[in-house]
Design an enzyme around this catalytic site. Structure first.
Site, PDB file in Angstrom:
ATOM      1  CG  HIS A 134      20.938 -36.628   1.101  1.00 55.52           C
ATOM      2  ND1 HIS A 134      21.289 -37.905   1.487  1.00 55.52           N
ATOM      3  CD2 HIS A 134      22.087 -35.914   1.098  1.00 55.52           C
ATOM      4  CE1 HIS A 134      22.589 -37.950   1.727  1.00 55.52           C
ATOM      5  NE2 HIS A 134      23.095 -36.751   1.491  1.00 55.52           N
ATOM      6  CB  CYS A 190      -0.864   0.049   1.254  1.00 54.72           C
ATOM      7  SG  CYS A 190      -1.918  -1.360   1.474  1.00 54.72           S
ATOM      8  CD  GLU A 245      18.628 -12.916  -5.192  1.00 47.74           C
ATOM      9  OE1 GLU A 245      17.975 -13.341  -4.219  1.00 47.74           O
ATOM     10  OE2 GLU A 245      18.296 -11.900  -5.824  1.00 47.74           O
ATOM     11  CD1 TRP A 286      -0.051  -5.856  -3.020  1.00 52.21           C
ATOM     12  CD2 TRP A 286      -0.064  -6.555  -0.897  1.00 52.21           C
ATOM     13  NE1 TRP A 286       0.562  -7.087  -2.975  1.00 52.21           N
ATOM     14  CE2 TRP A 286       0.561  -7.535  -1.697  1.00 52.21           C
ATOM     15  CE3 TRP A 286      -0.183  -6.786   0.478  1.00 52.21           C
ATOM     16  CZ2 TRP A 286       1.074  -8.731  -1.172  1.00 52.21           C
ATOM     17  CZ3 TRP A 286       0.320  -7.975   1.000  1.00 52.21           C
ATOM     18  CH2 TRP A 286       0.932  -8.928   0.172  1.00 52.21           C
ATOM     19  CE  LYS A 308      12.412  -2.698  -4.409  1.00 57.58           C
ATOM     20  NZ  LYS A 308      13.264  -3.843  -4.779  1.00 57.58           N
ATOM     21  NE  ARG A 322       5.789   1.202  -0.963  1.00 52.07           N
ATOM     22  CZ  ARG A 322       6.778   1.406  -0.106  1.00 52.07           C
ATOM     23  NH1 ARG A 322       7.724   2.243  -0.396  1.00 52.07           N
ATOM     24  NH2 ARG A 322       6.807   0.787   1.049  1.00 52.07           N
ATOM     25  CD  GLU A 381      11.781 -11.977  -6.585  1.00 44.38           C
ATOM     26  OE1 GLU A 381      11.057 -11.587  -5.664  1.00 44.38           O
ATOM     27  OE2 GLU A 381      13.017 -11.786  -6.598  1.00 44.38           O
ATOM     28  CG  ASN A 433       0.070   2.236   3.604  1.00 44.78           C
ATOM     29  OD1 ASN A 433      -0.946   2.247   2.932  1.00 44.78           O
ATOM     30  ND2 ASN A 433       1.202   2.790   3.223  1.00 44.78           N
ATOM     31  N   GLY A 434      -1.048  -0.993   6.593  1.00 40.52           N
ATOM     32  CA  GLY A 434      -0.852  -1.786   7.808  1.00 40.52           C
ATOM     33  C   GLY A 434      -2.073  -2.641   8.091  1.00 40.52           C
ATOM     34  CE  LYS A 461      15.485 -11.236  -7.895  1.00 41.47           C
ATOM     35  NZ  LYS A 461      15.956 -11.059  -6.598  1.00 41.47           N
TER      36      LYS A 461
HETATM   37  C1  G6P Z   1      10.032  -8.150  -0.652  1.00 38.49           C
HETATM   38  C2  G6P Z   1      10.648  -7.941  -2.034  1.00 38.49           C
HETATM   39  C3  G6P Z   1      12.003  -8.639  -2.107  1.00 38.49           C
HETATM   40  C4  G6P Z   1      12.905  -8.166  -0.983  1.00 38.49           C
HETATM   41  C5  G6P Z   1      12.244  -8.347   0.377  1.00 38.49           C
HETATM   42  C6  G6P Z   1      13.028  -7.655   1.491  1.00 38.49           C
HETATM   43  O1  G6P Z   1       9.659  -9.459  -0.509  1.00 38.49           O
HETATM   44  O2  G6P Z   1       9.792  -8.438  -3.030  1.00 38.49           O
HETATM   45  O3  G6P Z   1      12.614  -8.354  -3.357  1.00 38.49           O
HETATM   46  O4  G6P Z   1      14.108  -8.871  -1.038  1.00 38.49           O
HETATM   47  O5  G6P Z   1      10.942  -7.774   0.381  1.00 38.49           O
HETATM   48  O6  G6P Z   1      12.979  -6.259   1.295  1.00 38.49           O
HETATM   49  P1  G6P Z   1      13.965  -5.246   1.957  1.00 38.49           P
HETATM   50  O7  G6P Z   1      13.480  -3.899   1.524  1.00 38.49           O
HETATM   51  O8  G6P Z   1      13.859  -5.423   3.446  1.00 38.49           O
HETATM   52  O9  G6P Z   1      15.340  -5.554   1.470  1.00 38.49           O
END
Ligand code: G6P
Length: 606
Positions: free
Chosen positions: A506, A2, A483, A73, A601, A27, A490, A99-100, A487
C-alpha cells in the site's frame, strides 16, 4: 539528558562533582560545568564538550567543600561555554544548575532586563539564577529565597543552588525533573540520577514534585512548596558501581545485549508458579477478583518502551483475551484521554523518569484511572506514582539505546498476561506451556548470542552501505520490526523504516530495490505462508532480504535462525539478533554507539 550533582561535607567538592558528572555521561549531554564555594566566593568553570574537557580546565586551586555540577543537553540556546551551567546571579553570589524547562522564561527575562539585569546566556536557567539572586537579598535563608523565586516560575525543574554567603548548605528542588538525595557519613549528596551517587552512598531519598530540600554536612530537611516540613524514609539502592562499568566489553550496549540471559532470568525469578501455572506478581496490589474486572488494557510508554508495550498488548490479548493496545505516552497525554473505570492502564519505563510517560500517568491518576507500572528503576517517579506494578530487576541500563530493559519488559508482560489469563480462561495446560516457555528463555537467549559473528558479518553486508533499510513483520513480528528499525536508526544513523508486512504493497513497496534491503521477521507461526508471499513480492522488485525466523527460506538472500519457543513468546527471541545487527552496523560505521548524537537516555523534558 541534563545531569545534576551536588555535594556538601568535609571533602573537596570538585573531584566528587567531576566523578559524579562522569557517571551521568551516559545520559547524553553537550556541555558541562561545576561551581564551588570557598572563602565566601563562588568559583565556576564550564565548557562546551565532555566532562574530561571540563576536568582539564578545573585548576588545582579550585578548592571548596560545597559545590554543584551539571551536564547540559541544550534546549534554550546552542551548546556553548556561556550557555553551560552553573549560572551565577548578577552579583555572583548564587549559582544554579537546572534540568527541565522554564516555560515563562521569556517574559521573566523581559521583566528582569527592564529592571536592569544583563543576561550573559540564552538559557532559561539564567532567569532562575537572577530571580534567586534577588530574593536572596531579601530573605533570611537560601531555602526561602529559592522557594520565593520558584513561585514566579512556570515549568519543570530539578535544581541545585548554592550561595557564597552560606557556604554550609545546598538547596535542591524538584518539579517534574528527578532529584535524589544521597546520605553519607557527615556529608550529603544530591543528583538527578542515583548513578552519580552509588560510589559514595547507597542510602537515598527521592524528592517528590513540589518538594525542596536543604542539605548540610550533618543531614537534610525536606519541605513542601509552602514550607511545611515533610518526613522522608531513606531506602537502600542495590545497584553498585560495577553496574556502571563496561565490564571488559567495548561498549555498554554490547555488555547490556550480552547480559540478557541473566537480566531476563532476573525478571522471571521467583515469579513462575508451577503448581497453578500462574505468575506471582505481588507488586500488582490486586486480588484475583480485581484482576478479572478489567474489560480493556491500555499501555503507554515512549520509544522502545512503547514498542515493548505493543508486544505486551499482543500477549495480553492472546493469553488473557482482553482487548489491549499500546500508544506513545506523549500522544496519549495530549489528547485528553477518555479514562474508564474498567480499563487497566499500564505505563512502561526503564528509567521511571521519562517526562511524557510520567505526565500521562499523572493525567490518568487525576481522572481516577488504575495504573500499573512496568519499570526498571526502583523508587523512580513513575514507580511511585503508579498504583502497583512489576519491577524488571534488570540492573541499570547505561547505553542510550534500550536493549535489556526491552526484553525484560517483554518478559514482564508475558508474566502479567499469564496472570491475567489464568484468572480468566487460559487453561492450566496453556498456563504450563507458557511457564515452561518462559523458563527456557534465558538459555535460548544465550544460544542466540553465539551467532554474533554471523550477525556481524550480515550487518557489514546489509547496513553499512545501504541507503536505508525496511523492517517488516506481521502481528507478533511487527513490534519486533519496529524495535529493530529503531535500534538501527538510533545508533547507526542508517535510515530505517518499519512496516506491517501486509501494508507494504500500500505504499512502501515503491521504495524497494537493490539499495533498500529488507529485514523480514518471519516466525514459524500461523502467518508463515503469508509472510513468505510478501518476501516473494520484495524479491520480484530486486529487493535483498535478510530473514529472521525459525527456518531458512528460498525467498530470502540470508537468514538468521532463532531458537523456537512458544509462539506467544517469539517476539523476545526475535529481538536479540536485531540488537546485535544494529550494534555491529553502528560499530562498522564508526558511530558513538553508547551515546548516539542528539539523543538522551532519559528524556525528562516534554
Ligand atoms: C529515550 C531513550 C529510549 C527509551 C525512551 C523511553 O528516548 O533514548 O531508548 O526507550 O527514552 O525511556 P524510558 O526510560 O521511559 O523507558
Amino acid at each position: 539528558m541534563c545531569g545534576i550533582v551536588a555535594y556538601v561535607g568535609p571533602k573537596d567538592a570538585a573531584p566528587i562533582l567531576l566523578e559524579g558528572l562522569q557517571r551521568l555521561e551516559y545520559r547524553g549531554y553537550d556541555s558541562a560545568g561545576v561551581a564551588v564555594v570557598a572563602a565566601k566566593a563562588l568559583k565556576i568553570r564550564k565548557v562546551k564538550g565532555r566532562v574530561a574537557d571540563l576536568a582539564s580546565v578545573v585548576p588545582a586551586r579550585f578548592k571548596g567543600t560545597l559545590g554543584i555540577g551539571h551536564t547540559r543537553w541544550a534546549t534554550h540556546g546552542v551548546p556553548s561555554d556561556v550557555n553551560a551551567h552553573p549560572h551565577p546571579s548578577a552579583d555572583e553570589r548564587i549559582a544554579v544548575v537546572h534540568n527541565g524547562i522554564i516555560e515563562n522564561a521569556d517574559s521573566l527575562r523581559q521583566r528582569l532586563e527592564a529592571d536592569g539585569v544583563t543576561f550573559l546566556s540564552e538559557t532559561d536557567t539564567e532567569v532562575l539564577a537572577h530571580l534567586i539572586g534577588r530574593t536572596a537579598k531579601e530573605t533570611e535563608s537560601l531555602e526561602e529565597a529559592v522557594r520565593r523565586a520558584l513561585k514566579l516560575v512556570v515549568g519543570t525543574y530539578g535544581i541545585a543552588v548554592i550561595d557564597a554567603e552560606r557556604p554550609g548548605e545546598v538547596v535542591v528542588a524538584r518539579n517534574g525533573s528527578p532529584i535524589v538525595l544521597g546520605i553519607g557519613e557527615k556529608e550529603m549528596f544530591a543528583a538527578s540520577d542515583v548513578a552519580a551517587l552509588v560510589r559514595y552512598t547507597r542510602q537515598v531519598v527521592h524528592l517528590e514534585d513540589g518538594e525542596l530540600a536543604v542539605l548540610r554536612a550533618d543531614g537534610f530537611s525536606t519541605f513542601t512548596s509552602d514550607a511545611r516540613e515533610t518526613a522522608k524514609e531513606p531506602f537502600t539502592v542495590d545497584w553498585d558501581t560495577g553496574h556502571y562499568d563496561t565490564g571488559g566489553y567495548e561498549h555498554y550496549l554490547l555488555k547490556e545485549i550480552s547480559e540478557q540471559p541473566d537480566t531476563v532470568g532476573r525478571t522471571l525469578r521467583g515469579r513462575i508458579d508451577d503448581r497453578f501455572h500462574i505468575a506471582h506478581l505481588g507488586g500488582l496490589n490486586m486480588d484475583a477478583r480485581e484482576s478479572r474486572s478489567f474489560k480493556r488494557v491500555k499501555i503507554i510508554g515512549c520509544g522502545s518502551a512503547y514498542y515493548s508495550g505493543q508486544i505486551g498488548a499482543q500477549l495480553i490479548e492472546e493469553l488473557a483475551r482482553i482487548p489491549a493496545d499500546a500508544e506513545p505516552a506523549s500522544e496519549f497525554r495530549y489528547r485528553s484521554p477518555v479514562v474508564e473505570a474498567d480499563t487497566l492502564y499500564i505505563a512502561i519505563s526503564q528509567s521511571g523518569e521519562t517526562y511524557d510517560t510520567l505526565a500521562a500517568v499523572q493525567e490518568l491518576k487525576r481522572k481516577g484511572g488504575r495504573v500499573l507500572g512496568i519499570v526498571n528503576t526502583v523508587g523512580s517517579a513513575i514507580a511511585r506514582e503508579c498504583d502497583g506494578g512489576v519491577y524488571l530487576h534488570a540492573g541499570p541500563e547505561v547505553s542510550v539505546a534500550s536493549t535489556k530493559a526491552f526484553t525484560s519488559t517483554s518478559a514482564a508482560f508475558a508474566l502479567l498476561a499469564l496472570h491475567l489469563g489464568r484468572v480468566r480462561d487460559l487453561s492450566p495446560a496453556d498456563g504450563r506451556r507458557i511457564c515452561d516457555g518462559l523458563r527456557r528463555l534465558p538459555e535460548q537467549i544465550k544460544e542466540m548470542l553465539t551467532q554474533e559473528e554471523h550477525i556481524r558479518e550480515l550487518a557489514m553486508r546489509y547496513a553499512k552501505d545501504a541507503a536505508g533499510m525496511m523492517f517488516v513483520g506481521r502481528v507478533r513480528g511487527y513490534p519486533v520490526a519496529r524495535e529493530g528499525a529503531q535500534k538501527l536508526k538510533e545508533i547507526s544513523y542508517v535510515h530505517a523504516e518499519a512496516y506491517p508486512a501486509s501494508e507494504l504493497k500500500h505504499g512502501p513497496l515503491a521504495l524497494i530495490g537493490p539499495e533498500m534491503p529488507t529485514v523480514a521477521i518471519v516466525p514459524d507461526d500461523e502467518l508463515l505462508d503469508k509472510n513468505l508471499t510478501t518476501l516473494g513480492e520484495i524479491r520480484a522488485r530486486s529487493g535483498r532480504i535478510l530473514m529472521v525466523g525459525h527456518r531458512t527460506a528460498d525467498q530470502a538472500d540470508d537468514c538468521i535462525v532463532v531458537p523456537r519457543n512458544e509462539t506467544e513468546l517469539d517476539p523476545i527471541l526475535l529481538t536479540i539478533p536485531l540488537q546485535l545487527f544494529a550494534y555491529h552496523a553502528a560499530v562498522a560505521l564508526g558511530r558513538d554507539v553508547d551515546k548516539p548524537r542528539n539523543l538522551a537516555k532519559s528524556v525528562t523534558v516534554e
